[in-house]
Structures are given as C-alpha cells and as structure tokens.
Motif scaffolding. Structure first.
Motif, PDB file in Angstrom:
ATOM      1  N   VAL A  79       0.836  -1.203   0.000  1.00  0.00           N
ATOM      2  CA  VAL A  79       0.000   0.000   0.000  1.00  0.00           C
ATOM      3  C   VAL A  79       0.870   1.252   0.000  1.00  0.00           C
ATOM      4  O   VAL A  79       0.610   2.210  -0.737  1.00  0.00           O
ATOM      5  CB  VAL A  79      -0.946   0.003   1.221  1.00  0.00           C
ATOM      6  CG1 VAL A  79      -1.656   1.349   1.359  1.00  0.00           C
ATOM      7  CG2 VAL A  79      -1.964  -1.123   1.102  1.00  0.00           C
ATOM      8  N   PHE A  80       1.913   1.235   0.805  1.00  0.00           N
ATOM      9  CA  PHE A  80       2.819   2.383   0.896  1.00  0.00           C
ATOM     10  C   PHE A  80       3.475   2.670  -0.454  1.00  0.00           C
ATOM     11  O   PHE A  80       3.485   3.812  -0.934  1.00  0.00           O
ATOM     12  CB  PHE A  80       3.884   2.105   1.959  1.00  0.00           C
ATOM     13  CG  PHE A  80       4.854   3.232   2.175  1.00  0.00           C
ATOM     14  CD1 PHE A  80       4.498   4.341   2.924  1.00  0.00           C
ATOM     15  CD2 PHE A  80       6.128   3.178   1.632  1.00  0.00           C
ATOM     16  CE1 PHE A  80       5.391   5.387   3.128  1.00  0.00           C
ATOM     17  CE2 PHE A  80       7.033   4.215   1.831  1.00  0.00           C
ATOM     18  CZ  PHE A  80       6.658   5.319   2.577  1.00  0.00           C
ATOM     19  N   SER A  81       4.006   1.638  -1.090  1.00  0.00           N
ATOM     20  CA  SER A  81       4.703   1.810  -2.372  1.00  0.00           C
ATOM     21  C   SER A  81       3.754   2.254  -3.476  1.00  0.00           C
ATOM     22  O   SER A  81       4.081   3.140  -4.275  1.00  0.00           O
ATOM     23  CB  SER A  81       5.391   0.502  -2.770  1.00  0.00           C
ATOM     24  OG  SER A  81       6.371   0.141  -1.828  1.00  0.00           O
ATOM     25  N   ARG A  82       2.569   1.652  -3.538  1.00  0.00           N
ATOM     26  CA  ARG A  82       1.615   2.004  -4.589  1.00  0.00           C
ATOM     27  C   ARG A  82       1.125   3.438  -4.455  1.00  0.00           C
ATOM     28  O   ARG A  82       0.918   4.132  -5.454  1.00  0.00           O
ATOM     29  CB  ARG A  82       0.428   1.031  -4.560  1.00  0.00           C
ATOM     30  CG  ARG A  82       0.765  -0.342  -5.136  1.00  0.00           C
ATOM     31  CD  ARG A  82      -0.430  -1.269  -5.083  1.00  0.00           C
ATOM     32  NE  ARG A  82      -0.109  -2.571  -5.668  1.00  0.00           N
ATOM     33  CZ  ARG A  82      -0.921  -3.623  -5.631  1.00  0.00           C
ATOM     34  NH1 ARG A  82      -2.108  -3.521  -5.026  1.00  0.00           N
ATOM     35  NH2 ARG A  82      -0.557  -4.763  -6.185  1.00  0.00           N
ATOM     36  N   TYR A  83       0.936   3.879  -3.223  1.00  0.00           N
ATOM     37  CA  TYR A  83       0.488   5.257  -3.011  1.00  0.00           C
ATOM     38  C   TYR A  83       1.517   6.236  -3.575  1.00  0.00           C
ATOM     39  O   TYR A  83       1.172   7.192  -4.278  1.00  0.00           O
ATOM     40  CB  TYR A  83       0.274   5.509  -1.518  1.00  0.00           C
ATOM     41  CG  TYR A  83      -0.457   6.802  -1.212  1.00  0.00           C
ATOM     42  CD1 TYR A  83      -1.799   6.794  -0.861  1.00  0.00           C
ATOM     43  CD2 TYR A  83       0.195   8.033  -1.283  1.00  0.00           C
ATOM     44  CE1 TYR A  83      -2.484   7.978  -0.585  1.00  0.00           C
ATOM     45  CE2 TYR A  83      -0.473   9.213  -1.017  1.00  0.00           C
ATOM     46  CZ  TYR A  83      -1.806   9.184  -0.663  1.00  0.00           C
ATOM     47  OH  TYR A  83      -2.472  10.360  -0.407  1.00  0.00           O
ATOM     48  N   LEU A  84       2.792   5.997  -3.284  1.00  0.00           N
ATOM     49  CA  LEU A  84       3.840   6.900  -3.764  1.00  0.00           C
ATOM     50  C   LEU A  84       4.060   6.764  -5.270  1.00  0.00           C
ATOM     51  O   LEU A  84       4.418   7.740  -5.942  1.00  0.00           O
ATOM     52  CB  LEU A  84       5.140   6.640  -3.005  1.00  0.00           C
ATOM     53  CG  LEU A  84       5.115   7.049  -1.530  1.00  0.00           C
ATOM     54  CD1 LEU A  84       6.443   6.740  -0.856  1.00  0.00           C
ATOM     55  CD2 LEU A  84       4.783   8.532  -1.375  1.00  0.00           C
ATOM     56  N   GLU A  85       3.833   5.582  -5.814  1.00  0.00           N
ATOM     57  CA  GLU A  85       3.918   5.414  -7.271  1.00  0.00           C
ATOM     58  C   GLU A  85       2.829   6.232  -7.967  1.00  0.00           C
ATOM     59  O   GLU A  85       3.073   6.875  -8.997  1.00  0.00           O
ATOM     60  CB  GLU A  85       3.778   3.934  -7.635  1.00  0.00           C
ATOM     61  CG  GLU A  85       5.009   3.102  -7.306  1.00  0.00           C
ATOM     62  CD  GLU A  85       4.757   1.612  -7.457  1.00  0.00           C
ATOM     63  OE1 GLU A  85       3.633   1.242  -7.892  1.00  0.00           O
ATOM     64  OE2 GLU A  85       5.659   0.815  -7.144  1.00  0.00           O
ATOM     65  N   ASN A  86       1.628   6.213  -7.407  1.00  0.00           N
ATOM     66  CA  ASN A  86       0.531   7.009  -7.968  1.00  0.00           C
ATOM     67  C   ASN A  86       0.831   8.500  -7.869  1.00  0.00           C
ATOM     68  O   ASN A  86       0.555   9.268  -8.798  1.00  0.00           O
ATOM     69  CB  ASN A  86      -0.780   6.693  -7.242  1.00  0.00           C
ATOM     70  CG  ASN A  86      -1.306   5.313  -7.564  1.00  0.00           C
ATOM     71  OD1 ASN A  86      -0.999   4.753  -8.618  1.00  0.00           O
ATOM     72  ND2 ASN A  86      -2.091   4.743  -6.660  1.00  0.00           N
ATOM     73  N   TYR A  87       1.392   8.897  -6.739  1.00  0.00           N
ATOM     74  CA  TYR A  87       1.770  10.303  -6.563  1.00  0.00           C
ATOM     75  C   TYR A  87       2.787  10.720  -7.621  1.00  0.00           C
ATOM     76  O   TYR A  87       2.652  11.765  -8.265  1.00  0.00           O
ATOM     77  CB  TYR A  87       2.349  10.520  -5.167  1.00  0.00           C
ATOM     78  CG  TYR A  87       3.148  11.799  -5.029  1.00  0.00           C
ATOM     79  CD1 TYR A  87       2.510  13.039  -4.974  1.00  0.00           C
ATOM     80  CD2 TYR A  87       4.544  11.772  -4.968  1.00  0.00           C
ATOM     81  CE1 TYR A  87       3.237  14.213  -4.864  1.00  0.00           C
ATOM     82  CE2 TYR A  87       5.278  12.940  -4.855  1.00  0.00           C
ATOM     83  CZ  TYR A  87       4.618  14.156  -4.803  1.00  0.00           C
ATOM     84  OH  TYR A  87       5.344  15.319  -4.702  1.00  0.00           O
ATOM     85  N   SER A  88       3.806   9.897  -7.819  1.00  0.00           N
ATOM     86  CA  SER A  88       4.849  10.208  -8.797  1.00  0.00           C
ATOM     87  C   SER A  88       4.265  10.326 -10.200  1.00  0.00           C
ATOM     88  O   SER A  88       4.604  11.249 -10.956  1.00  0.00           O
ATOM     89  CB  SER A  88       5.927   9.118  -8.771  1.00  0.00           C
ATOM     90  OG  SER A  88       6.922   9.379  -9.736  1.00  0.00           O
TER      91      SER A  88
END
Length: 270
Positions: A79-88
C-alpha cells in the motif's frame, strides 16, 4: 558678432540636449527589453517556488502513504509503495504540461535520529513543542544506542519554563555496556527499548512540570536513533500530538530546458 555667437551657442546646447535625451531613451529601452526577456525566461524555468511546492507535496504524500499503510494491524509495504507510485505518476503528468520533467524515487523506511529532520546531520538541539500546559504521554523506544556518548556528552531532554530555564531534565548516556539516565541527581540503569518519561514516577516529570507552562527540547539528539511519541494539552486548551516512528529519503529530480535540480528530501512519519 555677439548675436551670431549667441545663436551658435544655443544651437550647440540644443544639439547636446537632444543627443543626451537619445542616449537616455536608448538605455531605458534596452533595460525594458532586458527585463522583459528575463521575465519571459523565468516563466519557462524552475523557480524556487516550484521547488518548495514540490518539497511540500512530497512531504504530505509520504505522510499520507504511511497513514494508509498503517490502517491495518501491521504496516503494509505494498500500500505504501503504490500510493507513492501514484503520486509520482500524477505529478509527472502535471509538470509535463509545463515543459518540466519530474521524477520521484523513494528509499525504504528507516529508523530516524532524534534530530529535527531525522538525519544524523540534522539540527540536534531543537524544541519539540512550545507552550505546553500538560503532558499526557511521553515515551521513547531507542533502536540504536551505538552513538550514545558518555556522561560528558549525554542525550538530554529538557522541560523549559517561559523564561527559558530548565525545570526538569533527563540526561541519558552510556557507561560501559549499560545505558543510564540521570534525573534530579538520581541515576538509573534503564532498558533503552522502552522509556516512559511521564509514567515512571521515579523520573518526577509530573511533579516538576505541574501547573507550569513549558516547552520540551532535545539536546545532542544525534546521539540516539529510534521512535518517540508525546501528547497532551497546550496552554491555549488545544490538544497536541508529536510522533516520529520512521523516516524516508525521497529523491526528486526536476529538469527544464534551462535547468536541472536533484534534491533529496528527508521526510519523517507519521
């Protein structure tokens, strides 16, 4: 003869005046054109405001990612990684319309130093919270004490009154293979993996701070690594909570046709 001389002088003066006005007008026009070009170039370049805005957005996005990843019983790395991937991805699209390239890379979560920004090189003498009326909770969990100094250079926690004088102080240091704290001239050997500054009556935190308005401050905070949490009430009646569990180094690369900036942003969470 005199009239002829006077006329000649008048013509010479008039010519000089006209020439001077032409020079001044030319300089002013050049300045206007130069200023216009600078403004035009600035619109296409990376401004300080943009860098500050990206830093703020990245800080907020990382904290939000951490919050979403900790809503369950344990930390969810996916969840943490996907959230930041979406942000990027979203920010990359946003800046692409402005002709600016943006890329974002996050490191793994890691334990933070007790410094202001969580890095070993961060400000080590700093105020955590001001204008405190009452502290409900104040705990620490030290995950690494290898940098802890001896009694001559301890990690210190102070409660300071409004005049800046210390009304309570804990000094933590290493002695041999043991970790010790000194409070009110009393020394205790402790388990650094969990320290309850308020709940342990031996530390006399409540007695020293009762009915006082104070601030809480760390000194030599680059000596310790771990987690801390404190909460309570301000003199204004508002509640407060200060926590630091982890940190992450977020690397942002921004480039335009005229400039390129790479910056690493230390973000503490939550």
């Amino acid at each position: 003869m005199d009239k002829s001389n006077d006329s000649g002088q008048m013509l010479l003066l008039a010519a000089f005046t006209i020439g001077f006005m032409v020079v001044v007008s030319t300089v002013m026009l050049n300045n206007i054109i130069y200023a216009s070009n600078i403004a035009s170039e600035s619109n296409n370049d990376i401004s300080y405001f943009e860098v500050s805005n990206i830093a703020r957005m990245t800080d907020e996005a990382t904290k939000a990612a951490y919050y979403n990843a900790t809503t369950g019983t344990s930390f969810n790395h996916t969840v943490f990684s996907r959230y930041l991937e979406n942000y990027s991805r979203e920010v990359t699209i946003l800046y692409a319309y402005q002709g600016v390239s943006f890329s974002f890379t996050n490191s793994t979560l890691q334990d933070a130093y007790f410094t202001k920004n969580g890095l070993s090189s961060g400000q080590e003498n700093w105020t955590i919270i001001d204008n405190v009326n009452n502290t409900d909770n104040f705990t620490m969990e030290l995950t690494d004490t290898s940098n802890l100094g001896d009694i001559s250079e301890p990690f210190e926690v102070h409660a300071l009154n409004q005049s800046g004088s210390s009304i309570w102080c804990m000094k933590m240091y290493e002695e041999g293979s043991n970790i010790k704290v000194n409070v009110s001239n009393q020394t205790y050997e402790i388990d650094p993996f969990f320290i309850d500054l308020k709940g342990n009556e031996s530390y006399q935190f409540d007695n020293s701070t009762a009915e006082k308005t104070y601030s809480l401050k760390y000194l030599n905070s680059s000596n310790v690594i771990g987690l801390y949490s404190l909460s309570g009430e301000l003199a204004t009646g508002e509640s407060f909570r200060c926590e630091r569990y982890k940190m992450i180094n977020a690397t942002v690369a921004i480039s335009s046709s005229k400039n390129k900036i790479n910056v690493t942003l230390p973000v503490t969470v939550p």
